[in-house]
Design an enzyme around this catalytic site. Structure first.
Site: not given
Length: 451
Positions: A228, A254
């Protein structure tokens, strides 16, 4: 202001959420109680980090995030952990019984009891935003909550916030750290359901992350914490342009514009460099060209597949730290001459580049070395279809014998949903295949002149 709301679903989503918010706090100098000594504007302001944090009148910074799990133990760790004061108690939502690795429980039986509460909390967060740009959804494919509840949530978000972008960070199941036999079922059911609701999905293959931890960081037996922390670095690199004043990919839309040529082909491949342990970092000089080169090594990818067998449709390089455009251009020029990077013939071979001057931050006591510069490459390549093929194959092996299907049917699903989902995945593989096929007109003349 262009705010993003993060939604962390299920155990994987929540634990990645922990790693990500820990890192964001370090990057922005926010203490575990939400205070930020460096922030001059109390109670708001138009700073870039306000896309991810809201500010209270008392100068406390609260993550714009919701944590959801259908059982309480994982989120209870957040409630009692280091960052317990960072989150508002209402942001941490738990049910009473878990989805038991069963998509049908997450999506139908147990999920529907909690979905309205979750949407209500999301609505409250959305109301605090002046210009919400979209959602980042973190979940695993394999778990019952991660697959079932996420797909339910995505469907409902599409209804409530039709035009807002939804980006996913999905954990793809790996044989090494498998937690359930039925992961292929859950993965394919959730992909089928969320395919039309998600705008862009960054897949993270646990096996790939596992190998990177073992190979680059010399961790013999990587734990979920190791995985993680590495994933959070990647997420941080992808979202850095949203949280700091950057020049490229300043908003979520975008990303889609740059990476998604067709609505269904929305699974970019992420690659991050340098992943290096503190002991090694002393002896290596990680120049811009070196880290850029590393991005084209299949070993550094977040999903196990081989881009050398596929074609690129788009490629974004997000640098952070001490990087100047001159070095980047030189590095890219070298790669274009040396590497066998094949773009599809209907797409210009441009690399889109973003530079963020904030150097990468590392978690103290973590595995990664502090480096001056890092790069995250997001590329849309047809090679990622290999990942779907692997998953579909595993699905087929079990489904041919109808193994475990009764657990799903018993929760109110119909067997038809399985075959429907599988057909959709077959169509997705076909889509990837067709995208890579050259267009007909310009066949004879320009074969040798790709580069």
């Amino acid at each position: 202001m262009r705010e993003c709301i993060s939604i962390h679903v299920g155990q994987a989503g929540v634990q990645i959420g922990n790693a990500c918010w820990e890192l964001y706090c370090l990057e922005h100098g926010i203490q575990p109680d939400g205070q930020m000594p460096s922030d001059k504007t109390i109670g708001g302001g138009d700073d870039s980090f306000n896309t991810f944090f809201s500010e209270t009148g008392a100068g406390k910074h609260v993550p714009r995030a919701v944590f959801v799990d259908l059982e309480p133990t994982v989120i209870d760790e957040v409630r009692t952990g280091t960052y317990r004061q960072l989150f508002h108690p209402e942001q941490l939502i738990t049910g009473k019984e878990d989805a038991a690795n069963n998509y049908a429980r997450g999506h139908y039986t147990i999920g529907k009891e909690i979905i309205d509460l979750v949407l209500d909390r999301i609505r409250k967060l959305a109301d605090q935003c002046t210009g919400l740009q979209g959602f980042l959804v973190f979940h695993s494919f394999g778990g019952g909550t991660g697959s079932g509840f996420t797909s339910l949530l995505m469907e409902r978000l599409s209804v409530d916030y039709g035009k807002k972008s939804k980006l996913e960070f999905s954990i793809y199941p790996a044989p090494q750290v498998s937690t359930a036999v039925v992961e292929p079922y859950n993965s394919i059911l959730t992909t089928h359901t969320t395919l039309e609701h998600s705008d862009c999905a960054f897949m993270v293959d646990n096996e790939a992350i596992y190998d990177i931890c073992r190979r680059n960081l010399d961790i013999e037996r990587p734990t979920y914490t190791n995985l993680n922390r590495l994933i959070s670095q990647i997420v941080s690199s992808i979202t850095a342009s949203l949280r700091f004043d950057g020049a490229l990919n300043v908003d979520l839309t975008e990303f889609q514009t740059n990476l998604v040529p067709y609505p269904r082909i929305h699974f970019p491949l992420a690659t991050y460099a340098p992943v290096i342990s503190a002991e090694k970092a002393y002896h290596e000089q990680l120049s811009v060209s070196e880290i850029t080169n590393a991005c084209f090594e299949p070993a550094n990818q977040m999903v196990k597949c081989d881009p050398r067998h596929g074609k690129y449709m788009a490629c974004c390089l997000l640098y952070r730290g001490d990087v100047v455009p001159k070095d980047v251009n030189a590095a890219i020029a070298t790669i274009k001459t040396k590497r066998s990077i094949q773009f599809v013939d209907w797409c210009p071979t441009g690399f889109k580049v973003g530079i963020n001057y904030q150097p990468p931050t590392v978690v103290p006591g973590g595995d990664l070395a502090k480096v001056q510069r890092a790069v995250c490459m997001l590329s849309n390549t047809t090679a990622i279809a290999e990942a779907w093929a692997r998953l579909d194959h595993k699905f087929d092996l079990m489904y041919a014998k109808r193994a475990f299907v009764h657990w799903y049917v018993g929760e109110g699903m119909e067997e038809g949903e399985f075959s429907e989902a599988r057909e959709d995945m077959a169509a997705l593989e076909k889509d990837y295949e067709e995208v890579g096929v050259d267009s007909v007109e310009g066949e004879g003349e320009e074969e040798g002149e790709e580069y």
